[in-house]
Motif scaffolding. Structure first.
Motif, PDB file in Angstrom:
ATOM      1  N   GLU A  35       0.828  -1.210   0.000  1.00 56.09           N
ATOM      2  CA  GLU A  35       0.000   0.000   0.000  1.00 56.09           C
ATOM      3  C   GLU A  35       0.863   1.261   0.000  1.00 56.09           C
ATOM      4  O   GLU A  35       0.505   2.266  -0.615  1.00 56.09           O
ATOM      5  N   ILE A  36       1.994   1.218   0.679  1.00 56.05           N
ATOM      6  CA  ILE A  36       2.925   2.361   0.674  1.00 56.05           C
ATOM      7  C   ILE A  36       3.432   2.594  -0.743  1.00 56.05           C
ATOM      8  O   ILE A  36       3.498   3.739  -1.213  1.00 56.05           O
ATOM      9  N   ASP A  37       3.802   1.519  -1.430  1.00 57.26           N
ATOM     10  CA  ASP A  37       4.255   1.649  -2.816  1.00 57.26           C
ATOM     11  C   ASP A  37       3.187   2.286  -3.695  1.00 57.26           C
ATOM     12  O   ASP A  37       3.477   3.162  -4.510  1.00 57.26           O
ATOM     13  N   LYS A  38       1.934   1.863  -3.514  1.00 57.55           N
ATOM     14  CA  LYS A  38       0.838   2.441  -4.290  1.00 57.55           C
ATOM     15  C   LYS A  38       0.648   3.919  -3.965  1.00 57.55           C
ATOM     16  O   LYS A  38       0.412   4.732  -4.861  1.00 57.55           O
ATOM     17  N   ALA A  39       0.736   4.258  -2.688  1.00 59.64           N
ATOM     18  CA  ALA A  39       0.575   5.653  -2.281  1.00 59.64           C
ATOM     19  C   ALA A  39       1.691   6.513  -2.863  1.00 59.64           C
ATOM     20  O   ALA A  39       1.447   7.637  -3.325  1.00 59.64           O
ATOM     21  N   LEU A  40       2.908   5.994  -2.865  1.00 58.99           N
ATOM     22  CA  LEU A  40       4.020   6.738  -3.456  1.00 58.99           C
ATOM     23  C   LEU A  40       3.814   6.928  -4.959  1.00 58.99           C
ATOM     24  O   LEU A  40       4.053   8.020  -5.488  1.00 58.99           O
ATOM     25  N   ALA A  41       3.388   5.876  -5.633  1.00 66.63           N
ATOM     26  CA  ALA A  41       3.164   5.953  -7.073  1.00 66.63           C
ATOM     27  C   ALA A  41       2.059   6.959  -7.412  1.00 66.63           C
ATOM     28  O   ALA A  41       2.131   7.657  -8.427  1.00 66.63           O
ATOM     29  N   HIS A  49       1.829   8.720   4.861  1.00 62.94           N
ATOM     30  CA  HIS A  49       2.135   8.989   6.268  1.00 62.94           C
ATOM     31  C   HIS A  49       1.326   8.083   7.205  1.00 62.94           C
ATOM     32  O   HIS A  49       1.854   7.585   8.205  1.00 62.94           O
ATOM     33  N   GLN A  50       0.071   7.873   6.903  1.00 62.30           N
ATOM     34  CA  GLN A  50      -0.756   6.990   7.724  1.00 62.30           C
ATOM     35  C   GLN A  50      -0.189   5.570   7.741  1.00 62.30           C
ATOM     36  O   GLN A  50      -0.090   4.934   8.791  1.00 62.30           O
ATOM     37  N   LEU A  51       0.197   5.089   6.558  1.00 65.52           N
ATOM     38  CA  LEU A  51       0.712   3.723   6.458  1.00 65.52           C
ATOM     39  C   LEU A  51       2.080   3.568   7.120  1.00 65.52           C
ATOM     40  O   LEU A  51       2.346   2.562   7.774  1.00 65.52           O
ATOM     41  N   THR A  52       2.936   4.565   6.972  1.00 65.26           N
ATOM     42  CA  THR A  52       4.243   4.463   7.619  1.00 65.26           C
ATOM     43  C   THR A  52       4.094   4.517   9.141  1.00 65.26           C
ATOM     44  O   THR A  52       4.831   3.828   9.855  1.00 65.26           O
ATOM     45  N   ASN A  53       3.138   5.275   9.626  1.00 67.60           N
ATOM     46  CA  ASN A  53       2.888   5.290  11.069  1.00 67.60           C
ATOM     47  C   ASN A  53       2.368   3.941  11.547  1.00 67.60           C
ATOM     48  O   ASN A  53       2.765   3.445  12.609  1.00 67.60           O
ATOM     49  N   GLU A  54       1.487   3.337  10.760  1.00 69.97           N
ATOM     50  CA  GLU A  54       0.981   2.021  11.116  1.00 69.97           C
ATOM     51  C   GLU A  54       2.102   0.978  11.103  1.00 69.97           C
ATOM     52  O   GLU A  54       2.187   0.124  11.974  1.00 69.97           O
TER      53      GLU A  54
END
Length: 59
Positions: A35-41, A49-54
């Protein structure tokens, strides 16, 4: 002998629970990375930020 059996079963149950918890954590971690990869893309900074905090809370 019965006390030893109960102890063994408790230890076996605890070990199974630990393995299960670790598998769930690993699966969730991999999903968060995807999901982080998708958010970055997508350039989605809020989701990133939400995913990295999780992810930090899992580790």
């Amino acid at each position: 002998m019965d006390k030893m059996k109960v102890t063994y079963e408790a230890m076996l149950s605890l070990t199974a629970e630990m393995v299960w918890d670790e598998a769930i954590k690993k699966h969730r971690t991999l999903r968060i990375y995807e999901e982080i990869d998708k958010a970055l893309a997508a350039g989605d900074e809020n989701t990133f930020h939400q995913l990295t905090n999780e992810l930090k809370t899992l580790q």
